[in-house]
Design an enzyme around this catalytic site. Structure first.
Site, short mmCIF file in Angstrom:
data_model
loop_
_atom_site.label_atom_id
_atom_site.label_comp_id
_atom_site.label_asym_id
_atom_site.label_seq_id
_atom_site.Cartn_x
_atom_site.Cartn_y
_atom_site.Cartn_z
N PRO A 101 63.82 63.24 49.36
CA PRO A 101 62.72 63.50 48.42
C PRO A 101 63.07 63.01 47.02
O PRO A 101 64.23 63.09 46.59
CB PRO A 101 62.59 65.02 48.44
CG PRO A 101 63.33 65.50 49.64
CD PRO A 101 64.36 64.46 49.97
N ALA A 110 70.41 57.60 43.22
CA ALA A 110 71.75 57.03 43.44
C ALA A 110 71.85 56.42 44.83
O ALA A 110 72.41 55.34 45.02
CB ALA A 110 72.81 58.12 43.26
N ASP A 152 76.65 62.33 41.36
CA ASP A 152 75.71 61.92 42.41
C ASP A 152 76.17 60.63 43.07
O ASP A 152 76.28 60.54 44.30
CB ASP A 152 74.31 61.69 41.83
CG ASP A 152 73.53 62.98 41.65
OD1 ASP A 152 74.17 64.03 41.58
OD2 ASP A 152 72.30 62.90 41.58
O1 PMV Z 1 70.66 64.81 40.32
P1 PMV Z 1 70.68 66.30 40.27
O2 PMV Z 1 69.38 66.89 39.87
O3 PMV Z 1 71.34 66.93 41.45
O4 PMV Z 1 71.58 66.75 39.02
C1 PMV Z 1 72.79 66.21 38.72
C2 PMV Z 1 73.69 67.25 38.22
C3 PMV Z 1 73.79 67.48 36.74
O5 PMV Z 1 75.03 68.14 36.57
C4 PMV Z 1 72.67 68.39 36.26
C5 PMV Z 1 73.77 66.21 35.92
C6 PMV Z 1 74.99 65.33 36.12
O6 PMV Z 1 74.93 64.17 35.68
O7 PMV Z 1 76.02 65.77 36.64
#
Ligand code: PMV
Length: 316
Positions: A101, A110, A152
């Site tokens: 999603p 990513a 990520d």
């Molecule tokens: O991509 P997400 O929504 O899982 O968020 C990444 C995690 C954060 O710690 C909020 C941002 C980061 O760059 O690590």
């Protein structure tokens, strides 16, 4: 030239989101039930040097040159060609499909960068190694997310559980006893960059309070790693609940996330927390000594748009 296909999983952050941007450790694992896939094929019927891109899920069907400069797929192709030293590629077609999603904290952006870089470099006969793929994906994360930690792209590139500290070499760790997580999607798209930007502004205004919150998250991630390595899965639930409380205090929860976290706990989850950037996107619940389907059904009944059950284990 034959076709080249690459695929990559989604991911969830188990512990330490947001604090990881400020140097604290975080734990993330791949989610193999959702995947992004890229197929590169020869550009039969295309003009010399033309690249045609299709991505049905985002209704994209366009030549590369017609995409805006800041388009993430365009950047993934161009960074990959630059890494290969190719200035004028032979014509090719790139098709991207994904069941991850969008903007939900499952790492769709990513994963797409990674599969594009892998498939394009393989098509030109010089598949880039994981370290280079990870660098390219991080470049794109930086363009689109401001100050990403890199967690990520790292967990998705290497497709194994990681204990991540920004700027440090990737550390993986043993999972002594597999455990099951139920992921509930609020259905509310929440661009990570917005939540990360808000936390940064709040930190600038109230540095001591935020730094204490980040440090407490880091301590939870360290304790969670030890629990996972020693198979003490019972310790993880309370650590998730504690981490969620800290994220609430950072201001990144939302009524919809709270609703799903509460529903999961009421259905017998050993612990539950938001996962990723917050505000919308996903929450996760630990299913221990309870049927994961019971939690999944409770989340759906409470309004979750989508639920994924994933087992975190050595082969994840
Ligand atoms: O991509 P997400 O929504 O899982 O968020 C990444 C995690 C954060 O710690 C909020 C941002 C980061 O760059 O690590």
């Amino acid at each position: 030239m034959p076709n080249f296909t690459a695929s990559a999983p989604g991911k969830i952050i188990l512990f330490g989101e947001h604090a990881v941007v400020y140097g604290q450790p975080a734990i993330a694992v791949p989610v193999t039930q959702v995947q992004a896939r890229a197929i590169v094929s020869p550009g039969i019927g295309l003009a010399d040097g033309e690249v045609q891109i299709s991505a049905p899920e985002i209704a994209l069907d366009s030549p590369l040159h017609a995409l805006p400069l800041d388009h993430a797929i365009k950047q993934a192709i161009e960074l990959t060609l630059a890494a290969l030293g190719i200035q004028r590629p032979t014509a090719f077609r790139l098709k991207i499909t994904s069941s991850i999603p969008l903007a939900a904290g499952l790492g769709s952006g990513a994963a797409v960068s990674i599969v594009v870089a892998r498939a394009v470099s393989a098509f030109f006969g010089r598949p880039l190694n994981d370290d280079r793929i990870n660098e390219i994906a991080y470049e794109i994360e930086k363009i689109h997310h401001g100050t990403p930690s890199g967690i990520d792209n790292t967990v998705i590139t290497y497709a194994r559980p990681v204990y991540f500290i920004k700027g440090q070499p990737i550390e993986t760790f043993e999972i002594e006893t597999p455990f099951t997580m139920v992921i509930g999607d609020t259905g509310i798209p929440s661009p990570t960059s917005v939540a990360v930007g808000d936390v940064r502004r709040a930190w600038e205004q109230e540095a001591p309070r935020y730094e204490a919150l980040f440090a407490a998250c880091g301590e939870i991630a360290r304790r969670a790693r030890r629990a996972i390595e020693s198979g003490e899965i019972g310790a993880l639930g309370p650590l998730m609940d504690e981490n969620h409380l800290l994220l609430q205090q950072m201001g990144v929860s939302s009524p919809e996330l709270e609703n799903l976290v509460t529903a999961a706990r009421a259905a017998g989850a050993a612990g539950a927390k938001l996962s990723g950037g917050g505000r919308g996107g996903n929450m996760i619940a630990l299913a221990r000594e309870v049927d994961p389907d019971r939690i999944a059904n409770a989340l759906l009944a409470a309004g979750a748009h989508n639920v994924v059950v994933t087992t975190v284990g050595p082969s994840a």
